[in-house]
Motif scaffolding. Sequence first.
Motif, PDB file in Angstrom:
ATOM      1  N   MET A   1       0.825  -1.215   0.000  1.00 51.18           N
ATOM      2  CA  MET A   1       0.000   0.000   0.000  1.00 51.18           C
ATOM      3  C   MET A   1       0.859   1.265   0.000  1.00 51.18           C
ATOM      4  N   ALA A   3       3.837   1.535  -1.120  1.00 46.85           N
ATOM      5  CA  ALA A   3       4.483   1.662  -2.429  1.00 46.85           C
ATOM      6  C   ALA A   3       3.541   2.314  -3.435  1.00 46.85           C
ATOM      7  N   VAL A   4       2.277   1.904  -3.387  1.00 45.53           N
ATOM      8  CA  VAL A   4       1.281   2.479  -4.299  1.00 45.53           C
ATOM      9  C   VAL A   4       1.115   3.971  -4.029  1.00 45.53           C
ATOM     10  N   CYS A   5       1.053   4.330  -2.733  1.00 46.75           N
ATOM     11  CA  CYS A   5       0.927   5.750  -2.369  1.00 46.75           C
ATOM     12  C   CYS A   5       2.135   6.548  -2.827  1.00 46.75           C
ATOM     13  N   ILE A   7       4.110   5.864  -5.365  1.00 43.57           N
ATOM     14  CA  ILE A   7       4.038   6.007  -6.823  1.00 43.57           C
ATOM     15  C   ILE A   7       3.026   7.080  -7.200  1.00 43.57           C
ATOM     16  N   LEU A   8       1.879   7.088  -6.487  1.00 39.27           N
ATOM     17  CA  LEU A   8       0.836   8.063  -6.772  1.00 39.27           C
ATOM     18  C   LEU A   8       1.326   9.489  -6.505  1.00 39.27           C
TER      19      LEU A   8
END
Length: 322
Positions: A1, A3-5, A7-8
């Motif tokens: 999670m 990592a996704v944040c 990247i975002l």
Amino acid sequence: MEAVCGILVFLIAVGVYVACSLYLLRNPLIIHRRKRLEFYCRHISHRGGSGEKIESTIEACTHAVDVGTEMLEMDCHLTLDGYVVISHDENLLRQSGNDQTISSLKFQDLPLYKDKLEVTFNAKHYSSGKDRRFALLEDVFQKFPNMPIVLEIKENNDLLIKKVSFLVQKYGRDGITVWASEKSDIMVKCQKENPHMPYMFTMRRGLLLLLLFYTGLLPFVPLGESLLLFYLPRIINRTYIPEEAILKKRFVVYLLEKLTMRKSLFEHLIKRGLQVQLFVCNEESDMAAAFSIGATGVMTDYPTLLSNYIAKHPPPPPPTVY
């Protein structure tokens, strides 16, 4: 999670950066003050108009002015007895047939130009004229007191730079005489000697300009230069035959054109008050190409041809700030 944040957040930051860069590229005066030069020149005569008279002579400059040029371009060197002479080459072999340097001769001992001289940027074409004498920079300043001049310093010579600056100041030409040199070390000395004169991009600074443009950083960076002078790539290997082997390769010239002839780059510089001059355009098709890509001025060896072209195809009026 996480990592996704991450990247975002990164993508949002990149998006904001790109949006800001593009907006400021089109609207640079939001963060930059527009340069206000004392001249705006569409018509520039290379070496005084070397296609119609012997290059860099008083006769060539007079002819160019008479047919409507708005700026003269020339190079200078120092004689053995300390005179600043207008000449493209330091060695006199090409121009006179004498394998000697200007710096090794007194002014009174300089040879005459050849009867006919090949036009460097129009291969196998020659110019001639009545005046075959090398001109003094001071004589040019005296004869054309209000004519803007691009003055290239090719030699890393402190005395030459000092004498040029002295003459510019003596004749009150600081605002209409442009320091020009491809070499950054020479330009640093020129700027230090007379910081009131406008100056052009050197080769190194030109490369940096392209890097800033393609990375999107250009709108955020201040620029000290006032002129961008660059080859119109389409003339290479056609009217201009380069000595450099790499420029003889068609792909290299194609790549050079694609990388440098960017209308959005030129428009950005012009909005910031810089002038973009492309050279050396000796055919009407090249003049048309230069103006169409966004050049504010065109440099030519044929001032009569360029005057006739401008008369038939008047470019837009200069910005009111000039």
